[in-house]
Design a protein around this motif. Structure first.
Motif, short mmCIF file in Angstrom:
data_model
loop_
_atom_site.label_atom_id
_atom_site.label_comp_id
_atom_site.label_asym_id
_atom_site.label_seq_id
_atom_site.Cartn_x
_atom_site.Cartn_y
_atom_site.Cartn_z
N ILE A 14 -3.11 11.58 3.80
CA ILE A 14 -2.63 12.19 5.04
C ILE A 14 -1.69 11.21 5.74
O ILE A 14 -1.68 10.02 5.44
N ALA A 15 -0.92 11.73 6.68
CA ALA A 15 0.04 10.89 7.39
C ALA A 15 -0.67 9.88 8.28
O ALA A 15 -1.71 10.17 8.88
N PHE A 16 -0.08 8.70 8.38
CA PHE A 16 -0.58 7.66 9.27
C PHE A 16 0.06 7.85 10.64
O PHE A 16 1.29 7.82 10.77
N ASN A 17 -0.77 8.09 11.66
CA ASN A 17 -0.26 8.30 13.01
C ASN A 17 0.02 6.95 13.67
O ASN A 17 -0.91 6.18 13.93
N LEU A 18 1.28 6.68 13.92
CA LEU A 18 1.70 5.38 14.43
C LEU A 18 2.17 5.50 15.87
O LEU A 18 3.13 6.20 16.17
N SER A 19 1.47 4.79 16.78
CA SER A 19 1.85 4.81 18.19
C SER A 19 2.32 3.43 18.67
O SER A 19 2.41 3.18 19.86
N SER A 20 2.61 2.54 17.71
CA SER A 20 3.13 1.21 18.02
C SER A 20 4.37 0.97 17.17
O SER A 20 4.48 1.51 16.06
N PRO A 21 5.30 0.14 17.63
CA PRO A 21 6.47 -0.19 16.81
C PRO A 21 6.06 -0.86 15.51
O PRO A 21 5.04 -1.57 15.45
N LEU A 22 6.85 -0.66 14.46
CA LEU A 22 6.52 -1.24 13.17
C LEU A 22 6.52 -2.76 13.18
O LEU A 22 5.89 -3.40 12.34
N ASP A 23 7.22 -3.36 14.14
CA ASP A 23 7.25 -4.82 14.20
C ASP A 23 6.17 -5.40 15.11
O ASP A 23 6.19 -6.58 15.44
N THR A 24 5.20 -4.57 15.53
CA THR A 24 4.06 -5.07 16.29
C THR A 24 3.33 -6.11 15.43
O THR A 24 3.01 -5.86 14.27
N THR A 25 3.07 -7.27 16.02
CA THR A 25 2.60 -8.44 15.26
C THR A 25 1.20 -8.85 15.70
O THR A 25 0.91 -8.89 16.89
N ARG A 26 0.35 -9.18 14.72
CA ARG A 26 -1.00 -9.64 14.99
C ARG A 26 -1.36 -10.79 14.04
O ARG A 26 -0.87 -10.87 12.93
N ASP A 27 -2.26 -11.65 14.52
CA ASP A 27 -2.84 -12.69 13.67
C ASP A 27 -4.05 -12.07 12.96
O ASP A 27 -5.08 -11.83 13.57
N TYR A 28 -3.89 -11.78 11.68
CA TYR A 28 -4.94 -11.12 10.91
C TYR A 28 -5.76 -12.15 10.13
O TYR A 28 -5.24 -13.16 9.66
N MET A 29 -7.06 -11.84 9.96
CA MET A 29 -7.91 -12.63 9.08
C MET A 29 -9.01 -11.73 8.53
O MET A 29 -9.41 -10.75 9.16
N SER A 30 -9.50 -12.08 7.36
CA SER A 30 -10.55 -11.30 6.73
C SER A 30 -11.90 -11.58 7.38
O SER A 30 -12.10 -12.61 8.03
N GLU A 31 -12.82 -10.65 7.23
CA GLU A 31 -14.20 -10.85 7.72
C GLU A 31 -14.79 -12.14 7.18
O GLU A 31 -15.42 -12.91 7.92
N ARG A 32 -14.59 -12.39 5.90
CA ARG A 32 -15.19 -13.57 5.28
C ARG A 32 -14.65 -14.85 5.92
O ARG A 32 -15.42 -15.76 6.22
N TYR A 33 -13.35 -14.91 6.15
CA TYR A 33 -12.77 -16.11 6.75
C TYR A 33 -13.27 -16.27 8.19
O TYR A 33 -13.57 -17.39 8.62
N PHE A 34 -13.35 -15.18 8.92
CA PHE A 34 -13.89 -15.23 10.28
C PHE A 34 -15.30 -15.79 10.29
O PHE A 34 -15.64 -16.68 11.08
#
Length: 279
Positions: free
Chosen positions: A171-191
């Motif tokens: 299904i389509a991904f509903n996007l309400s933020s600009p594509l260049d929205t930036t976050r510091d991501y980390m996996s559960e394991r690393y956290f």
């Protein structure tokens, strides 16, 4: 490390409890409905407080992870209210608040712990107020953990999960933020591993940024998904949510001096998509 108390067994709290348990740490967890949580060491408030004199550390993990449900009065009681009650039983219990990198506001560059905060979202404002009140009430006993965006199989929300579910259901991904929205991501394991390293430390820190230190955009995450599994992901562009932050970037130099393992979130996210969608 002696007995550790955990307030809240949500997306982050349950993983922390499991990590500590399998590392041989005695854990007591407080949750609203202990009989409904599949974890043997859950208690209600009265039992949690009876045990609190044995806690060397308390992790305040309740009500802090989902911006859409941020509520100041509830979050304050689950952090400051309970911390004050535990502190009455013990003079040396240390407290660790799971806060958010959103307290820095828009980040044009990776933010250090000593940089001024300037929250603009409701989520960031609430968490920053709780940070201030906790540190004022229990000086030199509270460590604020400003967390990036955690992804993984146990997370019930977030861009990575939403994209994965859209791909899985075709299904389509509903996007309400600009594509260049930036976050510091980390996996559960690393956290979980990073937090464990912090808890083992004897040195006191007022604030620690907890993330990978490597930011990705929404577009980056979409490309990782498509390159990992092939096919195209349909996007449904919606009205932009202007209350959301466009960029969160964390300087994790302090964390890396405590936890010597590093993570490339692009690699971890590829593994997450591959393992959860091919299972």
């Amino acid at each position: 490390m002696s007995q550790v108390g955990i307030v809240g067994l949500g997306n982050l709290g349950m993983g922390i409890a499991s990590k500590l348990h399998y590392a041989g740490v005695e854990v007591k967890s407080l949750t609203k409905n202990p009989r409904e949580v599949p974890w043997k060491n859950t208690t209600d408030l009265s039992e949690f407080l009876r045990n609190s004199k044995y806690f060397s550390k308390v992790i305040l993990a309740a009500g802090v992870s989902k911006p859409a449900f941020c509520d100041f009065s509830t979050d304050l009681e689950l952090s400051l209210g309970i911390a004050n009650k535990v502190a009455l039983s013990s003079d040396n219990t240390r407290f660790f608040l799971l806060s958010t990198g959103a307290v820095y506001g828009e980040c044009l560059q990776p933010m250090r712990e000593i940089d001024p905060v300037s929250p603009t979202s409701q989520y960031g404002l609430v968490k920053n107020r709780i940070e201030i009140l906790l540190q004022k009430a229990l000086p030199e006993r509270v460590t604020i953990l400003r967390i990036g965006n955690v992804f993984g199989p146990e997370q019930s929300f977030g861009i990575a999960k939403t994209l994965r579910d859209s791909y899985r259901k075709k299904i389509a991904f509903n996007l309400s933020s600009p594509l260049d929205t930036t976050r510091d991501y980390m996996s559960e394991r690393y956290f979980q591993e990073s937090l464990y390293s912090i808890l083992k430390q004897n040195q006191f820190h007022t604030v620690i940024n907890l993330g990978s230190g490597k930011s990705l955009t929404i577009k980056d995450v979409m490309v990782i998904l498509q390159n990992s599994l092939g096919g195209e992901l349909e996007i449904n562009i919606q009205k932009v949510n202007h209350s959301d932050l466009l960029s969160t970037k964390l300087d994790t130099s302090k964390l890396k001096s405590i936890h010597n393992l590093v993570e490339d979130p692009a690699v971890s996210m590829k593994m997450y998509f591959t393992e959860t969608l091919q299972a």
